[in-house]
Design a protein around this motif. Structure first.
Motif, PDB file in Angstrom:
ATOM      1  N   ASP A  64       0.825  -1.202   0.000  1.00  0.00           N
ATOM      2  CA  ASP A  64       0.000   0.000   0.000  1.00  0.00           C
ATOM      3  C   ASP A  64       0.865   1.260   0.000  1.00  0.00           C
ATOM      4  OD1 ASP A  64      -2.370  -1.373  -0.080  1.00  0.00           O
ATOM      5  OD2 ASP A  64      -2.777  -1.219   2.079  1.00  0.00           O
ATOM      6  N   ASN A  65       2.020   1.184   0.659  1.00  0.00           N
ATOM      7  CA  ASN A  65       2.955   2.302   0.683  1.00  0.00           C
ATOM      8  C   ASN A  65       4.003   2.173  -0.418  1.00  0.00           C
ATOM      9  OD1 ASN A  65       5.510   3.748   1.543  1.00  0.00           O
ATOM     10  ND2 ASN A  65       4.175   4.413   3.204  1.00  0.00           N
ATOM     11  N   ALA A  66       4.539   0.967  -0.571  1.00  0.00           N
ATOM     12  CA  ALA A  66       5.668   0.760  -1.474  1.00  0.00           C
ATOM     13  C   ALA A  66       5.313   0.934  -2.940  1.00  0.00           C
ATOM     14  CB  ALA A  66       6.256  -0.634  -1.260  1.00  0.00           C
ATOM     15  N   GLN A  67       4.048   0.743  -3.311  1.00  0.00           N
ATOM     16  CA  GLN A  67       3.705   0.897  -4.726  1.00  0.00           C
ATOM     17  C   GLN A  67       3.917   2.331  -5.195  1.00  0.00           C
ATOM     18  OE1 GLN A  67      -0.454   0.206  -5.664  1.00  0.00           O
ATOM     19  NE2 GLN A  67      -1.084   0.785  -3.602  1.00  0.00           N
ATOM     20  N   SER A  68       3.708   3.294  -4.308  1.00  0.00           N
ATOM     21  CA  SER A  68       3.957   4.687  -4.686  1.00  0.00           C
ATOM     22  C   SER A  68       5.446   4.938  -4.876  1.00  0.00           C
ATOM     23  CB  SER A  68       3.400   5.628  -3.610  1.00  0.00           C
ATOM     24  OG  SER A  68       1.999   5.487  -3.501  1.00  0.00           O
ATOM     25  N   ALA A  69       6.262   4.449  -3.944  1.00  0.00           N
ATOM     26  CA  ALA A  69       7.712   4.606  -4.071  1.00  0.00           C
ATOM     27  C   ALA A  69       8.225   3.927  -5.329  1.00  0.00           C
ATOM     28  CB  ALA A  69       8.403   4.041  -2.834  1.00  0.00           C
ATOM     29  N   THR A  70       7.666   2.771  -5.648  1.00  0.00           N
ATOM     30  CA  THR A  70       8.112   2.021  -6.820  1.00  0.00           C
ATOM     31  C   THR A  70       7.743   2.732  -8.115  1.00  0.00           C
ATOM     32  OG1 THR A  70       7.951  -0.069  -5.619  1.00  0.00           O
ATOM     33  CG2 THR A  70       7.903  -0.195  -8.015  1.00  0.00           C
ATOM     34  N   ALA A  71       6.509   3.179  -8.227  1.00  0.00           N
ATOM     35  CA  ALA A  71       6.080   3.859  -9.452  1.00  0.00           C
ATOM     36  C   ALA A  71       6.834   5.164  -9.648  1.00  0.00           C
ATOM     37  CB  ALA A  71       4.574   4.108  -9.405  1.00  0.00           C
ATOM     38  N   TRP A  72       7.030   5.912  -8.584  1.00  0.00           N
ATOM     39  CA  TRP A  72       7.769   7.174  -8.672  1.00  0.00           C
ATOM     40  C   TRP A  72       9.226   6.924  -9.064  1.00  0.00           C
ATOM     41  CZ3 TRP A  72      10.968   9.230  -4.338  1.00  0.00           C
ATOM     42  CH2 TRP A  72      11.535  10.473  -4.648  1.00  0.00           C
ATOM     43  N   THR A  73       9.853   5.941  -8.433  1.00  0.00           N
ATOM     44  CA  THR A  73      11.238   5.613  -8.756  1.00  0.00           C
ATOM     45  C   THR A  73      11.373   5.203 -10.214  1.00  0.00           C
ATOM     46  OG1 THR A  73      11.696   4.931  -6.478  1.00  0.00           O
ATOM     47  CG2 THR A  73      13.174   4.108  -8.186  1.00  0.00           C
ATOM     48  N   ASN A  74      10.497   4.335 -10.685  1.00  0.00           N
ATOM     49  CA  ASN A  74      10.555   3.908 -12.081  1.00  0.00           C
ATOM     50  C   ASN A  74      10.377   5.096 -13.035  1.00  0.00           C
ATOM     51  OD1 ASN A  74      10.967   1.257 -11.293  1.00  0.00           O
ATOM     52  ND2 ASN A  74       8.827   0.661 -11.549  1.00  0.00           N
ATOM     53  N   ALA A  75       9.491   6.019 -12.665  1.00  0.00           N
ATOM     54  CA  ALA A  75       9.276   7.193 -13.506  1.00  0.00           C
ATOM     55  C   ALA A  75      10.525   8.073 -13.562  1.00  0.00           C
ATOM     56  CB  ALA A  75       8.092   7.998 -12.983  1.00  0.00           C
ATOM     57  N   MET A  76      11.244   8.168 -12.455  1.00  0.00           N
ATOM     58  CA  MET A  76      12.431   9.019 -12.391  1.00  0.00           C
ATOM     59  C   MET A  76      13.596   8.448 -13.203  1.00  0.00           C
ATOM     60  SD  MET A  76      11.789  11.793 -10.646  1.00  0.00           S
ATOM     61  CE  MET A  76      13.315  12.416  -9.934  1.00  0.00           C
ATOM     62  N   LEU A  77      13.487   7.198 -13.625  1.00  0.00           N
ATOM     63  CA  LEU A  77      14.520   6.594 -14.460  1.00  0.00           C
ATOM     64  C   LEU A  77      14.389   6.987 -15.928  1.00  0.00           C
ATOM     65  CD1 LEU A  77      14.557   3.027 -12.890  1.00  0.00           C
ATOM     66  CD2 LEU A  77      16.398   4.721 -12.755  1.00  0.00           C
ATOM     67  N   GLY A  78      13.252   7.548 -16.300  1.00  0.00           N
ATOM     68  CA  GLY A  78      13.034   7.960 -17.675  1.00  0.00           C
ATOM     69  C   GLY A  78      13.270   9.443 -17.864  1.00  0.00           C
ATOM     70  N   ALA A  79      13.213   9.887 -19.098  1.00  0.00           N
ATOM     71  CA  ALA A  79      13.330  11.316 -19.392  1.00  0.00           C
ATOM     72  C   ALA A  79      12.130  12.040 -18.788  1.00  0.00           C
ATOM     73  CB  ALA A  79      13.385  11.546 -20.894  1.00  0.00           C
ATOM     74  N   PRO A  80      12.339  13.160 -18.105  1.00  0.00           N
ATOM     75  CA  PRO A  80      11.210  13.837 -17.468  1.00  0.00           C
ATOM     76  C   PRO A  80      10.221  14.382 -18.493  1.00  0.00           C
ATOM     77  CG  PRO A  80      13.201  15.167 -17.326  1.00  0.00           C
ATOM     78  CD  PRO A  80      13.613  13.834 -17.854  1.00  0.00           C
ATOM     79  N   PRO A  81       8.928  14.119 -18.309  1.00  0.00           N
ATOM     80  CA  PRO A  81       7.930  14.677 -19.220  1.00  0.00           C
ATOM     81  C   PRO A  81       7.789  16.183 -19.014  1.00  0.00           C
ATOM     82  CG  PRO A  81       6.875  13.480 -17.426  1.00  0.00           C
ATOM     83  CD  PRO A  81       8.338  13.253 -17.281  1.00  0.00           C
ATOM     84  N   GLN A  82       7.046  16.812 -19.890  1.00  0.00           N
ATOM     85  CA  GLN A  82       6.935  18.265 -19.876  1.00  0.00           C
ATOM     86  C   GLN A  82       6.391  18.790 -18.549  1.00  0.00           C
ATOM     87  OE1 GLN A  82       8.094  20.433 -22.042  1.00  0.00           O
ATOM     88  NE2 GLN A  82       7.366  22.144 -20.784  1.00  0.00           N
ATOM     89  N   HIS A  83       5.392  18.129 -17.998  1.00  0.00           N
ATOM     90  CA  HIS A  83       4.814  18.664 -16.757  1.00  0.00           C
ATOM     91  C   HIS A  83       5.797  18.606 -15.597  1.00  0.00           C
ATOM     92  CE1 HIS A  83       3.940  14.379 -15.856  1.00  0.00           C
ATOM     93  NE2 HIS A  83       3.881  14.765 -14.597  1.00  0.00           N
ATOM     94  N   VAL A  84       6.699  17.611 -15.596  1.00  0.00           N
ATOM     95  CA  VAL A  84       7.717  17.543 -14.541  1.00  0.00           C
ATOM     96  C   VAL A  84       8.738  18.661 -14.720  1.00  0.00           C
ATOM     97  CG1 VAL A  84       9.624  16.154 -13.645  1.00  0.00           C
ATOM     98  CG2 VAL A  84       7.401  15.106 -14.059  1.00  0.00           C
ATOM     99  N   LEU A  85       9.129  18.941 -15.959  1.00  0.00           N
ATOM    100  CA  LEU A  85      10.031  20.063 -16.208  1.00  0.00           C
ATOM    101  C   LEU A  85       9.408  21.373 -15.724  1.00  0.00           C
ATOM    102  CD1 LEU A  85      11.304  19.133 -19.784  1.00  0.00           C
ATOM    103  CD2 LEU A  85      12.519  18.861 -17.607  1.00  0.00           C
TER     104      LEU A  85
END
Length: 406
Positions: free
Chosen positions: A340-361
């Motif tokens: 319940d907690n770790a899925q957020s950390a996992t999805a966020w971490t995986n996202a940070m491994l890619g090129a940042p999308p426009q909204h993150v920039l």
């Protein structure tokens, strides 16, 4: 008295074992090394632990270092512009102080504390036959170490594991002589677009206070260059890469020395989520813990935090379960409390491994001029669930930016 065996004497295994001992359980922790061997060995991680994870330790009376460990009071983010400068930068204070303690310091002391409180240590390299014996002798077996044949027992969860190969080449070096950050002690998080990341953090190691340098390189790129280097060669390579890609960090690192001969590490692994229940050849079932079931890339520093949170979730699940059998349904439930907690950390971490999308920039740009945005991002490292309210989704990001502008 219910008997529980935990295979693995790391952050999660020892934290859970000590918590169970305090509640009157009969607990054995299995380690493939003695405390002395761990202390005299090579560094194992960079382990920046944030407020929530440290609170779980304090609740069990396991904070033995206090002010001896340098405080991590904030986190700064720098995005390189590819020309020796920074495209943007921001810095914010953490709501709760974080700390990094070399596992070679922490685990030997915790092993001694576990034994002092009444736990049993079994020093051996556990294999399948050992798990069978532990399962026959125990009410519950928990696996917190996943190397060799044991690792293959836990099936990869393909739906939750988007990567089949390592996403970064990893290398870290423990040093003395680094010039402190100008604003506050803390983590420096540097993004080199298209190439990788570089981090620093203050820590406590076997020789005293130090700093950890940590490169993450996209495989095949210029930061993927640490295979087979001797410790002094690795440090020299770090310094050369700093001058090339993050010169503002190189300015802090002109007079460095290794903390010790074991103060370097290099390797790579694929981020993986595994199913929490493994079945032994006899049909007995065992429960996976922490990195055995959720192994994230260290780009967001969640590894030791996940381990502490997993141990806390499993402790609560065991205490709530009472005298009922530790069957597969219980194991799935215990893992679910952690996920319940770790899925957020996992999805966020995986996202940070890619090129940042426009909204993150756009969010990073806002953070560079708005302390409120910077603080929210920095404190998300402690509780990544918050990122799903404003950071991970483009619509939520736009709504958030509009709200703070009004």
């Amino acid at each position: 008295m219910r008997k529980i065996t935990i295979v693995g004497a790391g952050q999660a295994g020892l934290q859970l074992g000590i918590g169970l001992i305090d509640q009157g359980y009969d607990v054995t922790v299995v380690s493939n090394r003695t405390g002395e061997q761990i202390r005299e060995g090579r560094v194992m991680s960079s382990q920046a632990m944030f407020g929530t994870a440290l609170a779980h330790e304090r609740n069990l009376g396991l904070d033995f270092w206090g002010d001896a460990c340098p405080a991590i009071s904030g986190l700064g983010v720098n995005i390189a512009d590819g020309q020796g400068g920074r495209a943007l930068a921001f810095d914010a204070r953490l709501d709760a102080t974080a700390r990094s303690i070399d596992q070679r310091v922490k685990m030997p002391l915790w092993m001694g504390e576990f034994a002092r409180r009444g736990g049993r240590l079994d020093i051996r390299e556990a294999g399948i036959a050992d798990l069978e014996r532990y399962a026959a002798e125990s009410d519950l077996v928990i696996v917190a170490a996943g190397k060799g044949a044991i690792a293959g027992l836990f099936e990869r969860d393909a739906q939750r594991s988007p990567f089949a190969a390592p996403q970064r080449a990893l290398a870290l070096t423990y040093v003395t002589g680094m010039v402190p950050l100008p604003h506050r002690t803390g983590v420096s998080f540097n993004v080199i677009p298209g190439i990788g990341e570089y981090f620093t953090m203050p820590s406590l190691t076997t020789t005293g206070p130090c700093d950890i340098m940590f490169f993450e390189g996209i495989p095949g790129g210029p930061l993927d260059c640490f295979g087979g280097l001797a410790p002094e060669q690795q440090l020299a390579t770090f310094q050369e890469l700093l001058r090339t890609y993050v010169p503002w960090e190189a300015e802090r690192c002109t007079d460095l020395a290794l903390t010790d001969a074991g103060g370097t590490l290099a390797g790579r692994f694929a981020p993986t989520v595994r199913k929490p229940v493994a079945t032994l050849p006899s049909g007995a079932q065992v429960l996976g813990l922490a990195d055995v079931v959720v192994l994230n890339d260290p780009v967001t520093g969640q590894g030791s935090n996940n381990a502490s949170k997993c141990a806390a979730a499993y402790l609560a699940a065991i205490l709530d379960h009472g005298d009922r059998p530790y069957d597969a349904a219980f194991m799935e439930l215990a893992f679910g409390r952690f996920w319940d907690n770790a899925q957020s950390a996992t999805a966020w971490t995986n996202a940070m491994l890619g090129a940042p999308p426009q909204h993150v920039l756009e969010l990073f740009g806002a953070a560079s001029v708005n302390p409120r945005v910077a603080s929210r991002f920095v404190n998300g490292f402690d509780d990544p669930r918050d990122f799903f309210h404003w950071f991970m989704d483009p619509v939520a990001a736009q709504n958030y930016l509009a709200a703070i502008a009004s």
